[in-house]
Design an enzyme around this catalytic site. Structure first.
Site, short mmCIF file in Angstrom:
data_model
loop_
_atom_site.label_atom_id
_atom_site.label_comp_id
_atom_site.label_asym_id
_atom_site.label_seq_id
_atom_site.Cartn_x
_atom_site.Cartn_y
_atom_site.Cartn_z
N ASP A 1 40.53 10.22 23.93
CA ASP A 1 40.87 11.27 24.96
C ASP A 1 42.30 11.19 25.29
O ASP A 1 42.96 10.07 25.45
CB ASP A 1 39.85 11.15 26.18
CG ASP A 1 39.97 9.55 26.80
OD1 ASP A 1 40.17 8.57 25.86
OD2 ASP A 1 39.96 9.43 27.91
N GLU A 2 42.67 12.10 26.25
CA GLU A 2 43.88 12.28 26.86
C GLU A 2 45.13 11.62 26.37
O GLU A 2 45.82 11.17 26.65
CB GLU A 2 43.59 11.44 28.36
CG GLU A 2 42.75 12.30 29.02
CD GLU A 2 42.48 11.41 30.41
OE1 GLU A 2 42.19 12.05 31.37
OE2 GLU A 2 42.44 10.10 30.22
N CYS A 3 45.34 12.03 24.79
CA CYS A 3 46.30 11.60 24.06
C CYS A 3 47.37 12.45 24.23
O CYS A 3 48.01 13.25 23.18
CB CYS A 3 45.94 11.59 22.72
SG CYS A 3 44.68 10.26 22.37
#
EC number: 3.2.1.52
Length: 511
Positions: A311-313
């Site tokens: 997530d949230e890369c």
């Protein structure tokens, strides 16, 4: 008549109208020893009564009026049970050990005071879970929680019929599990937490202890090693594997709002901003690291799932991200485990087809989050629903709450936590496509077990009902008004169990 204090609401509840079963010091659970021990614990917590000798056929016989028979009879649906209470005794029959355990939890919720002392109303219940996976997540990376604290959360979740503990073991702020293959992770990257608080980590024996403790309460542990983002701590231990932080204007705004310093390569990070870190996607040494970490983790984890984050890369090129999650999911699958990722990984064409997606967008999807979630289903896999504006337990329950954040559409009241229907969240993802529901608790503002209780309860009970009970509309008790009346009566049991719940003014608590 006040409603029965049953949460999650069972599939079928029939009050027979007969006289209740009176509990007293003679009450003696018999039959399955583990279930009898659990029921005795719960009776004492709720009433203060010390019941008779546990289980088996030893000891003096109980009077008929005080007998509670607990047994397993195979043949029903997994985790299901039947419960009958009458004036002359009670019976709980589980289709398996888990079903018997859940029936005991229901029986304990039924205990109430009256002029006789303590009684259980005459009732017949048949019950089975809606979803196979019913999870809670505890983030031990932003703030670390020791083994007793995690054990306490396991007890609380199991009592509401959750059967999975997702442990978020790593993040930018710290690495929380010792691995023999990569010892520098805990030697160099476990000492920090949000706000400069102390860190910590679990030894392998401590992790095994948590797995065994959860299993005794019919819960699996789903460990998460978040990657390729949320990996600043990896760079403290193995700098050759990590890219330098990508600091954006948005991140600087978060730093300004919440304090701390921007991330810097080689320095421990204790802030709240996310999305700045990344492993080196195109370096083969990175995949040796992934294989070492998940290989050792798989040997420690008997459950079927390993969570690899994803997530949230924001600091990772999309093509590189897709290449990474494809290889990492294949590594996990080759270990005989089912990979789990956050929903962003659904965009990767090469993702292993067995990968389960965990959706954390809102009850009303935005920004294409529904598309990435549907991609898991199109490959033949399932999804876990964790809509942030309903079941993220770290959201503030009220605007003036000292604990919690508000980024998921503002504070999340108990009512909002309850009033959503899993099958209605994402078009094209129906009942059969949903593995289950999970309620995460991120710990940016959470420092103590009391903080955990205050944010989780009572909203965790709303998540339990979404995961276990019939669908909204399938039962006249699957409504907010019914729920708020039923959960109100659990105050006495929760007090007895030492749960320091938030006495939300939406609920007319019965103490």
């Amino acid at each position: 008549m006040s409603p029965l204090s049953l949460v999650p609401i069972p599939s079928s509840v029939h009050e027979t109208g007969g006289a209740p079963l009176v509990l007293d010091e003679r009450t003696r659970p018999t039959g399955d020893a583990d279930a009898a021990r659990e029921l005795t614990r719960l009776i004492e917590a709720r009433t203060g009564l010390r019941t008779r000798e546990l289980g088996g056929d030893g000891g003096a016989p109980a009077t008929a009026a005080s007998a509670i028979d607990l047994r397993v009879e195979p043949g029903g649906a997994a985790e299901s049970y039947r419960l009958r209470v009458a004036e002359d005794g009670a019976t709980v029959v589980g289709a398996d050990a888990a079903g018997l355990f859940y029936g005991v939890q229901t029986l304990a919720q039924l205990i109430e005071p009256d002029t006789e002392g303590w009684v259980i109303p005459a009732v017949e219940i048949e019950d089975a879970p809606r979803f196979a996976y019913r999870g809670v997540m505890l983030d031990v990376a932003r703030h670390f929680f020791d083994v007793p604290a995690v054990r306490g959360y396991i007890d609380r979740a199991a009592g509401l019929k959750f059967n999975a503990l997702h442990l978020h073991l790593t993040d930018d702020q710290g690495w929380r599990l010792h691995l023999d293959s990569r010892p520098a992770l805990t030697e160099r990257a476990s000492g920090s937490s949000v706000g400069g608080d102390p860190g910590g980590f679990y030894t392998k024996d401590e992790y095994r202890d948590l797995v065994a403790y959860a299993a005794a309460r019919h819960m699996i542990v789903v460990p998460e090693i978040d990657m390729p983002g949320h990996t600043h701590a990896v760079g403290l231990a193995y700098p050759e594997l990590a890219e330098d932080p990508v600091v954006t204007e948005h991140m600087l705004e978060i730093v300004s709002d919440y304090g701390g310093e921007p991330p810097a390569a080689g320095e421990a990070y204790d802030g709240l901003a996310v999305g700045f870190s990344s492993l080196r996607i195109n370096d083969e040494a990175t995949y040796d690291f992934v294989a070492d970490v998940f290989g050792e983790l798989a040997s420690l984890t008997p459950g079927p799932y390993l969570h690899l984050g994803g997530d949230e890369c924001l600091g990772t090129d999309p093509a590189d991200f897709a290449a990474f999650v494809a290889r990492a999911s294949a590594i996990v699958a080759d270990l005989g485990k089912t990979p789990v990722t956050w929903h962003e990984a659904g965009a990767a064409g090469g993702l292993h087809p067995d990968t389960v997606g965990q959706y954390w967008g809102g009850v009303t999807p935005t920004d294409g989050m529904d598309d990435t979630a549907r991609a898991f289903v199109s490959r033949g896999a399932q999804v876990i629903l964790s809509p942030a504006d309903a079941v993220y337990l770290d959201m503030k329950p009220r605007a003036d709450s000292d604990l919690g954040l508000t980024w998921a559409n503002g504070p999340t009241s108990v009512r909002r936590a309850y009033e959503w229907e899993p099958a209605d969240v994402i078009d094209g993802i129906g009942e059969a496509d949903i593995l289950g529901v999970e309620a995460p608790l991120w710990t940016e503002t959470v420092r103590t077990p009391a903080d955990i209780d205050a944010l989780a309860f009572p909203r965790i009970a709303a998540a339990a009902e979404a995961a276990w009970s019939p669908a909204t509309g399938a039962s006249d008790q699957r409504t907010w008004e019914s729920f708020r009346g039923r959960v109100a009566g659990l105050a006495g049991l929760w007090d007895g169990l030492g749960i320091r719940f938030d006495a939300a003014d939406e609920i007319d608590w019965v103490r």
